[in-house]
Design a protein around this motif. Structure first.
Motif, PDB file in Angstrom:
ATOM      1  N   ILE A  15      18.854  10.245  43.082  1.00  0.00           N
ATOM      2  CA  ILE A  15      18.583   9.891  41.645  1.00  0.00           C
ATOM      3  C   ILE A  15      18.589  10.985  40.697  1.00  0.00           C
ATOM      4  CG2 ILE A  15      18.576   8.326  38.905  1.00  0.00           C
ATOM      5  CD1 ILE A  15      18.604   6.136  40.651  1.00  0.00           C
ATOM      6  N   HIS A  16      18.620  11.402  39.573  1.00  0.00           N
ATOM      7  CA  HIS A  16      19.043  12.862  39.131  1.00  0.00           C
ATOM      8  C   HIS A  16      18.319  11.768  37.594  1.00  0.00           C
ATOM      9  CE1 HIS A  16      21.746  14.439  41.848  1.00  0.00           C
ATOM     10  NE2 HIS A  16      20.909  15.317  40.897  1.00  0.00           N
ATOM     11  N   ALA A  17      17.465  12.224  36.854  1.00  0.00           N
ATOM     12  CA  ALA A  17      16.959  12.048  35.827  1.00  0.00           C
ATOM     13  C   ALA A  17      16.648  13.580  35.175  1.00  0.00           C
ATOM     14  CB  ALA A  17      15.735  11.346  35.859  1.00  0.00           C
ATOM     15  N   TYR A  94      25.963  29.249  41.015  1.00  0.00           N
ATOM     16  CA  TYR A  94      25.155  28.698  41.621  1.00  0.00           C
ATOM     17  C   TYR A  94      24.398  27.786  41.499  1.00  0.00           C
ATOM     18  CZ  TYR A  94      21.934  32.765  40.138  1.00  0.00           C
ATOM     19  OH  TYR A  94      21.442  33.415  39.748  1.00  0.00           O
ATOM     20  N   GLN A  95      23.893  27.053  41.130  1.00  0.00           N
ATOM     21  CA  GLN A  95      22.488  25.593  41.001  1.00  0.00           C
ATOM     22  C   GLN A  95      21.412  26.533  41.130  1.00  0.00           C
ATOM     23  OE1 GLN A  95      21.863  22.325  41.837  1.00  0.00           O
ATOM     24  NE2 GLN A  95      21.925  21.307  40.044  1.00  0.00           N
ATOM     25  N   ILE A  96      20.752  26.633  40.344  1.00  0.00           N
ATOM     26  CA  ILE A  96      19.121  26.774  40.436  1.00  0.00           C
ATOM     27  C   ILE A  96      17.958  25.198  41.058  1.00  0.00           C
ATOM     28  CG2 ILE A  96      16.465  28.027  40.672  1.00  0.00           C
ATOM     29  CD1 ILE A  96      18.003  29.714  38.914  1.00  0.00           C
ATOM     30  N   ILE A 125      11.414  14.330  45.604  1.00  0.00           N
ATOM     31  CA  ILE A 125      11.346  14.271  44.566  1.00  0.00           C
ATOM     32  C   ILE A 125      11.275  16.555  43.946  1.00  0.00           C
ATOM     33  CG2 ILE A 125      10.911  14.272  41.448  1.00  0.00           C
ATOM     34  CD1 ILE A 125       9.300  11.795  42.605  1.00  0.00           C
ATOM     35  N   HIS A 126      13.052  17.097  43.940  1.00  0.00           N
ATOM     36  CA  HIS A 126      12.923  18.170  43.552  1.00  0.00           C
ATOM     37  C   HIS A 126      13.200  18.484  41.949  1.00  0.00           C
ATOM     38  CE1 HIS A 126      16.362  17.607  45.350  1.00  0.00           C
ATOM     39  NE2 HIS A 126      17.331  18.549  44.357  1.00  0.00           N
ATOM     40  N   LEU A 127      13.180  19.581  41.349  1.00  0.00           N
ATOM     41  CA  LEU A 127      13.181  20.196  40.250  1.00  0.00           C
ATOM     42  C   LEU A 127      14.159  21.060  40.396  1.00  0.00           C
ATOM     43  CD1 LEU A 127      12.430  20.175  37.301  1.00  0.00           C
ATOM     44  CD2 LEU A 127      10.730  22.544  38.464  1.00  0.00           C
ATOM     45  N   GLU A 128      14.885  21.129  39.844  1.00  0.00           N
ATOM     46  CA  GLU A 128      16.589  21.333  39.267  1.00  0.00           C
ATOM     47  C   GLU A 128      17.350  21.808  37.969  1.00  0.00           C
ATOM     48  OE1 GLU A 128      18.637  19.521  42.338  1.00  0.00           O
ATOM     49  OE2 GLU A 128      19.991  18.059  40.948  1.00  0.00           O
ATOM     50  N   GLU A 129      18.240  22.521  37.810  1.00  0.00           N
ATOM     51  CA  GLU A 129      18.471  22.477  36.410  1.00  0.00           C
ATOM     52  C   GLU A 129      20.033  21.820  36.109  1.00  0.00           C
ATOM     53  OE1 GLU A 129      19.962  26.316  35.680  1.00  0.00           O
ATOM     54  OE2 GLU A 129      20.499  26.524  37.911  1.00  0.00           O
ATOM     55  N   ILE A 153      14.966  16.400  37.539  1.00  0.00           N
ATOM     56  CA  ILE A 153      14.077  16.227  38.937  1.00  0.00           C
ATOM     57  C   ILE A 153      15.427  15.057  39.936  1.00  0.00           C
ATOM     58  CG2 ILE A 153      11.704  16.056  38.607  1.00  0.00           C
ATOM     59  CD1 ILE A 153      12.062  13.369  38.078  1.00  0.00           C
ATOM     60  N   GLU A 154      15.413  15.033  40.677  1.00  0.00           N
ATOM     61  CA  GLU A 154      16.617  14.691  42.095  1.00  0.00           C
ATOM     62  C   GLU A 154      15.510  14.012  42.855  1.00  0.00           C
ATOM     63  OE1 GLU A 154      19.419  16.203  43.461  1.00  0.00           O
ATOM     64  OE2 GLU A 154      19.280  15.079  45.737  1.00  0.00           O
ATOM     65  N   ILE A 155      15.140  12.322  42.395  1.00  0.00           N
ATOM     66  CA  ILE A 155      14.582  11.844  43.401  1.00  0.00           C
ATOM     67  C   ILE A 155      15.782  11.098  44.291  1.00  0.00           C
ATOM     68  CG2 ILE A 155      12.809   9.439  43.411  1.00  0.00           C
ATOM     69  CD1 ILE A 155      12.996   9.824  40.235  1.00  0.00           C
TER      70      ILE A 155
HETATM   71 MN    MN Z   1      21.175  17.361  42.491  1.00  0.00          MN
END
Ligand code: MN
Ligand code: ZN
Length: 485
Positions: A15-17, A94-96, A125-129, A153-155
């Protein structure tokens, strides 16, 4: 078909939020939905050469809060990485994101389906743009980079879900947690919460996982549930025919309710992750974690248990109170102001909720007004119908307190025995047949008489009092008749 029961569906969700920050994750452009395309951009979020990202501290804090709310371990050291792939919505190429060192790991979320509690483990859970947004017209594809660089965040859950209903419930519960803590507004229709489903099938009792497919970008609970139901049946049918499931990415087609192939994954896509050289690894101190923990609202598990006990509610009543943001807080504030909590609860659950739509509970009926209506009903000043009418009037913005409106509109319940007795004799004179039925042993006939009386009073007579006076009068007459026999 018998065969379906022999299989088990194994589902994991990503899940992306979008995080509720004021600015984007690596630049100071506003994080805001609905602006004119490409007006919230700068060299950093457009990925222009030489632009230097700097990490938004609030985005890290909100990720930590999500981790705490979902019982995760918070890594003391974390790092951003480049995930490299080409797509027109990704201007840098690229995505950070985060690969090896996500901010949160090993959490869980409890859900209840059919009265059964299930613990769904959360892997990370990680952080990304976020990337930009492609808008397809008949003849061309347009790109809006306003969303590029918005913190996400991607959960990632473990493959612990077993049905579309469980998946939808997990999404609902997760959204409630994130919204209540102010981490994300999770507006699915605005794309601030999106769901990818990984699904495979295996025979019951097997422990190894079957080959899986991924369904991308589901943006409603109902679609997720339908997509899962369809995809699960599709894979079972393949296996039953002796064919194999192929690893691929699919999309849900809303119009047909089916999933269709987007792209085949010949081999696992290689993102060539590498540490982001422009953002140094960062540490998250114990002090910060504890400070953030204190800013979280009461956990939903606690609140559920407390509501059940403190107000003697049923599981279902508690579930409804917890289903919309702000509703349980409203309920608790109302209950502080009235000695009739059950009546208040009933008014909220059956009448007030019907007057409102949307995910966030809001009502123009103040807590104080609702409490006053409950008190008036509890003390017999108004009946149930009037209570509902008052609610509707207040919800429509009518001025005054419930008591003022009731007086002004002549809605107060009539408790005066004199007045009600007068109606009783009118009704008994007019309804000879019901009276005969009553004397003939059909005690239910009193309901019809009570109904007539209530109508005569335009709903204002105290119904219990009306019933008692009707009964007293009828029984009095019966005794008289007995004497004559
Ligand atoms: Mn993602
Ligand atoms: Zn920017």
């Amino acid at each position: 078909m018998k065969a379906y029961h022999e299989y088990e569906t194994v589902i994991g969700l990503e899940i992306h939020a979008e995080l509720n920050t004021n600015t984007k994750v690596f630049c100071s452009c506003p994080n805001r939905f609905g602006a004119k395309p490409n007006t919230l951009c700068c060299p950093v979020c457009l990925g222009l050469p030489g632009a230097m990202p700097s990490l938004n501290r609030r985005a890290v804090e909100l990720t930590v809060m999500a981790g705490l709310a979902l019982h995760c371990e918070i890594s003391p050291i974390s790092r951003m990485d480049r995930k490299q792939y080409f797509y027109p919505d990704l201007p840098k190429g690229y995505q950070i994101s985060q690969a090896e060192y996500p901010i949160c790991k090993n959490g869980y979320l409890d859900i209840t389906v059919d009265g059964e509690c299930r613990r769904i483990r959360i892997q990370r859970i990680h952080l990304e743009e976020d990337a930009g947004k492609l808008i397809h017209t008949e003849t061309q594809t347009l790109v809006d980079y306003n969303r590029s660089g918005v913190p996400l965040i991607e959960i990632v859950s473990e493959a612990d879900l077993r049905s579309g209903r469980e998946a939808a419930e997990y999404m609902r519960e997760l959204r409630a947690v994130l919204r209540e803590a102010g981490i994300s507004d999770c507006k699915m229709q605005e794309g601030s919460m999106r769901c990818d489903v990984n699904l495979s099938i295996r025979r019951r009792g097997e422990t190894a996982l079957g080959e899986r497919t991924e369904i991308k970008n589901l943006n409603s609970f109902a679609f997720a549930e339908k997509a899962i139901a369809y995809e699960s049946q599709r894979q079972i049918a393949l296996l039953e025919r002796g064919e194999r499931v192929t690893r691929e990415t699919r999309r849900f087609a809303v119009s047909s309710g089916t999933t269709e192939v987007m792209r085949q994954k010949e081999s696992a896509q290689d993102y060539r992750f590498l540490p982001e050289p422009d953002i140094p690894p960062f540490s998250i101190s114990r002090e910060l974690v504890e400070t953030l923990r204190k800013t979280l609202p009461e956990s939903r598990e606690n609140k559920r248990a407390r509501l059940l006990k403190q107000y003697d509610l049923t599981e279902q009543e508690t579930a409804i109170l917890l289903s919309a943001d702000g509703l349980s807080v409203y309920f608790e504030n109302v209950v502080k102001e009235t000695s009739y909590p059950k009546i208040a609860l009933n008014l909220i659950l059956t009448d007030l909720l019907r007057l409102q739509t949307g995910e966030t509970f809001s009502s123009s009926v103040s807590e104080k007004s609702l409490a006053e209506i409950a008190t008036m009903a509890g003390q017999g000043e108004i009946n149930r119908t009037t209570a509902k009418q008052l609610l509707i009037r207040l919800a429509n913005g009518e001025n005054g307190s419930p008591r003022e409106i009731a007086k002004r509109e002549n809605l107060l319940q009539i408790q005066d025995e004199e007045i009600i007795r007068a109606w009783v004799s009118e009704v008994l004179n007019e309804e000879e047949r019901a009276v005969r039925d009553y004397f003939g042993g059909k005690t239910n006939a009193i309901r019809a008489l009570q109904g007539k009386l209530m109508a005569k009073s335009r709903g204002r007579a105290n119904p219990e009092l009306a019933e008692r006076l009707l009964k007293d009068t009828l029984d009095g007459r019966r005794k008289e008749t007995d004497k004559h026999v």
